[in-house]
Design an enzyme around this catalytic site. Structure first.
Site, PDB file in Angstrom:
ATOM      1  N   LYS A  23      34.064  40.028  38.924  1.00  0.00           N
ATOM      2  CA  LYS A  23      35.038  41.379  38.149  1.00  0.00           C
ATOM      3  C   LYS A  23      34.716  40.233  36.619  1.00  0.00           C
ATOM      4  O   LYS A  23      34.787  40.623  35.650  1.00  0.00           O
ATOM      5  CB  LYS A  23      36.224  41.658  38.388  1.00  0.00           C
ATOM      6  CG  LYS A  23      35.689  43.133  39.296  1.00  0.00           C
ATOM      7  CD  LYS A  23      36.434  43.555  39.524  1.00  0.00           C
ATOM      8  CE  LYS A  23      36.697  45.006  40.252  1.00  0.00           C
ATOM      9  NZ  LYS A  23      37.653  46.012  40.494  1.00  0.00           N
ATOM     10  N   ALA A  33      42.011  47.984  55.954  1.00  0.00           N
ATOM     11  CA  ALA A  33      43.282  46.810  56.245  1.00  0.00           C
ATOM     12  C   ALA A  33      44.051  45.987  55.276  1.00  0.00           C
ATOM     13  O   ALA A  33      44.883  45.494  55.304  1.00  0.00           O
ATOM     14  CB  ALA A  33      42.322  45.370  57.629  1.00  0.00           C
ATOM     15  N   ASP A  47      38.544  51.240  36.582  1.00  0.00           N
ATOM     16  CA  ASP A  47      39.430  51.024  37.358  1.00  0.00           C
ATOM     17  C   ASP A  47      40.565  52.095  36.614  1.00  0.00           C
ATOM     18  O   ASP A  47      40.804  52.734  37.832  1.00  0.00           O
ATOM     19  CB  ASP A  47      39.810  50.033  37.734  1.00  0.00           C
ATOM     20  CG  ASP A  47      39.066  49.128  38.357  1.00  0.00           C
ATOM     21  OD1 ASP A  47      38.235  49.284  38.962  1.00  0.00           O
ATOM     22  OD2 ASP A  47      38.838  47.829  38.051  1.00  0.00           O
ATOM     23  N   GLY A 102      46.527  40.135  37.459  1.00  0.00           N
ATOM     24  CA  GLY A 102      44.988  39.607  37.649  1.00  0.00           C
ATOM     25  C   GLY A 102      44.630  40.439  37.360  1.00  0.00           C
ATOM     26  O   GLY A 102      45.021  41.613  36.702  1.00  0.00           O
ATOM     27  N   GLY A 103      43.221  40.906  37.549  1.00  0.00           N
ATOM     28  CA  GLY A 103      42.482  41.078  36.582  1.00  0.00           C
ATOM     29  C   GLY A 103      42.357  42.769  37.024  1.00  0.00           C
ATOM     30  O   GLY A 103      41.924  43.453  36.586  1.00  0.00           O
ATOM     31  N   SER A 159      31.149  47.149  51.973  1.00  0.00           N
ATOM     32  CA  SER A 159      31.526  48.229  50.360  1.00  0.00           C
ATOM     33  C   SER A 159      30.365  49.960  50.995  1.00  0.00           C
ATOM     34  O   SER A 159      29.686  50.044  51.358  1.00  0.00           O
ATOM     35  CB  SER A 159      29.964  47.639  49.514  1.00  0.00           C
ATOM     36  OG  SER A 159      30.111  48.943  48.094  1.00  0.00           O
TER      37      SER A 159
HETATM   38  P1  ATR Z   1      42.465  40.697  41.575  1.00  0.00           P
HETATM   39  O1  ATR Z   1      40.785  40.714  40.396  1.00  0.00           O
HETATM   40  O2  ATR Z   1      42.268  41.757  42.391  1.00  0.00           O
HETATM   41  O3  ATR Z   1      42.927  41.141  40.642  1.00  0.00           O
HETATM   42  P2  ATR Z   1      43.116  38.543  40.637  1.00  0.00           P
HETATM   43  O4  ATR Z   1      42.523  37.856  39.594  1.00  0.00           O
HETATM   44  O5  ATR Z   1      42.281  36.998  41.333  1.00  0.00           O
HETATM   45  O6  ATR Z   1      42.290  39.008  41.894  1.00  0.00           O
HETATM   46  O7  ATR Z   1      44.474  38.156  40.731  1.00  0.00           O
HETATM   47  C1  ATR Z   1      44.840  37.840  42.099  1.00  0.00           C
HETATM   48  C2  ATR Z   1      46.830  38.599  41.807  1.00  0.00           C
HETATM   49  O8  ATR Z   1      46.998  39.134  43.171  1.00  0.00           O
HETATM   50  C3  ATR Z   1      47.685  37.560  40.217  1.00  0.00           C
HETATM   51  O9  ATR Z   1      48.044  38.024  40.070  1.00  0.00           O
HETATM   52  C4  ATR Z   1      48.268  36.869  42.006  1.00  0.00           C
HETATM   53  O10 ATR Z   1      48.810  36.020  41.647  1.00  0.00           O
HETATM   54  P3  ATR Z   1      48.976  34.901  40.641  1.00  0.00           P
HETATM   55  O11 ATR Z   1      48.490  34.871  39.422  1.00  0.00           O
HETATM   56  O12 ATR Z   1      50.659  34.870  41.118  1.00  0.00           O
HETATM   57  O13 ATR Z   1      48.276  33.795  41.547  1.00  0.00           O
HETATM   58  C5  ATR Z   1      48.829  37.483  42.823  1.00  0.00           C
HETATM   59  N1  ATR Z   1      48.708  37.414  43.875  1.00  0.00           N
HETATM   60  C6  ATR Z   1      47.713  37.319  45.061  1.00  0.00           C
HETATM   61  N2  ATR Z   1      48.246  36.665  45.820  1.00  0.00           N
HETATM   62  C7  ATR Z   1      49.662  37.281  46.730  1.00  0.00           C
HETATM   63  C8  ATR Z   1      50.832  36.494  47.130  1.00  0.00           C
HETATM   64  N3  ATR Z   1      50.550  35.972  48.700  1.00  0.00           N
HETATM   65  N4  ATR Z   1      51.834  36.509  46.611  1.00  0.00           N
HETATM   66  C9  ATR Z   1      52.063  37.497  45.293  1.00  0.00           C
HETATM   67  N5  ATR Z   1      50.737  37.708  44.448  1.00  0.00           N
HETATM   68  C10 ATR Z   1      49.678  37.640  45.050  1.00  0.00           C
END
Ligand code: ATR
Length: 277
Positions: A69, A224, A106, A133-134, A17
């Site tokens: 989160k 990365a 955010d 997602g979040g 971080s």
């Molecule tokens: P964050 O807090 O980082 O948003 P999260 O709430 O777990 O984490 O959400 C991850 C997001 O990335 C979701 O929209 C997820 O899609 P799914 O709802 O289908 O799981 C998306 N995501 C993660 N890996 C992915 C991948 N390889 N290709 C496309 N979308 C991906």
């Protein structure tokens, strides 16, 4: 001499971080003395670790990052409007009486980075938001508040995109598409990658037809985790490719202002981080 007020960022993992460095830069700039540390908490330990920080370690405020989160919202007694509608939080603040308030910076951080730092005009633009997602929920409403013309939400699991669009409810401007249909929507003005695919070094399998000579691609992540999407965007001809380092600094500035009542200058801190991240 009194002890400096105590702040922390909770995550898992968290050693990488930049938040302690950012907050110490803001503190030096504004003449405030504080301590700011990383706290690695597993999801199972989050509640007790946060409680211990605020009740036994003199914690005044905390940032919360992956994967906490959403869970952190449940630890707060008060929730700001932005945190409520996003369903997840990145700032916890100690209230008088020992209770916690939750906030999400955010969306404001992203919009400030796009418009103030990168001088992007958002009004009237067509945006594609990848992910539901979040992270996506944290930025969707603020993007709409800038006057964008449309927000198309696309998620690997389509139901989550539909749920987010329904929650927002702005049917004139907000719609969803299936990932498989991305090839049919043509070039968009701005693509925001809010998926966590890059964190796991997974590529997104996007059609090149999304990118026109004017398209700007932005990844909410930096370093990365942002590389795969931004390298792809650049290779297929995007006008600009931007990572989320500036958003990180802006969201931190929002938290700093909330806690200390002073707005730090973000550009010198952004430039210092940029030279090392
Ligand atoms: P964050 O807090 O980082 O948003 P999260 O709430 O777990 O984490 O959400 C991850 C997001 O990335 C979701 O929209 C997820 O899609 P799914 O709802 O289908 O799981 C998306 N995501 C993660 N890996 C992915 C991948 N390889 N290709 C496309 N979308 C991906």
């Amino acid at each position: 001499m009194s002890k400096p007020s105590c702040y922390a960022v909770f995550g898992h993992p968290i050693a990488h971080s930049q938040s302690p460095r950012i907050h110490q830069c803001f503190a030096a700039q504004t003449g405030i003395t504080l301590s700011y540390k990383t706290i690695d908490a597993t999801p199972e330990a989050l509640s007790t670790t946060v409680h211990h920080f605020f009740t036994n370690e003199g914690g005044h405020g905390a940032n919360v990052t992956l994967p906490h989160k959403a869970a952190a919202r449940a630890l707060a007694h008060e929730c700001s409007r932005t945190a409520m509608r996003a369903g997840c939080v990145n700032v916890l603040t100690l209230l008088a009486g020992g209770q916690l308030a939750a906030h999400n910076t955010d969306g404001s951080g992203l919009v400030r980075d796009l418009s103030a730092r990168h001088a992007l005009q958002l009004r009237g633009k067509h945006l594609l938001l990848l992910g539901a997602g979040g992270a996506a929920r944290g930025v969707a409403w603020q993007l709409l508040e800038t006057g964008i013309a449309s927000l198309t939400i696309v998620n690997r699991s389509p139901a989550a995109a539909d749920t987010l669009a329904d929650m927002i409810g702005d049917v004139a401007r907000v719609g969803t598409r299936c990932w498989q249909d991305l090839a049919t929507i043509g070039p968009v003005d701005i693509i925001i990658n809010a998926t966590s695919a890059g964190v796991f070094q997974q590529s997104l399998n996007l059609p090149t037809t999304l990118i026109g000579a004017h398209t700007v691609c932005y990844d909410l992540a930096y370093g990365a985790s942002a590389r795969l999407f931004l390298d792809w965007s650049q290779a297929v001809g995007a006008r600009r490719t931007l990572d989320g380092l500036g958003m990180l600094v802006e969201t931190a500035a929002d938290a700093f202002e909330l806690w200390h009542g002073l707005r730090p200058a973000t550009e010198p801190v952004y430039q210092a981080l940029r030279s090392t991240c």
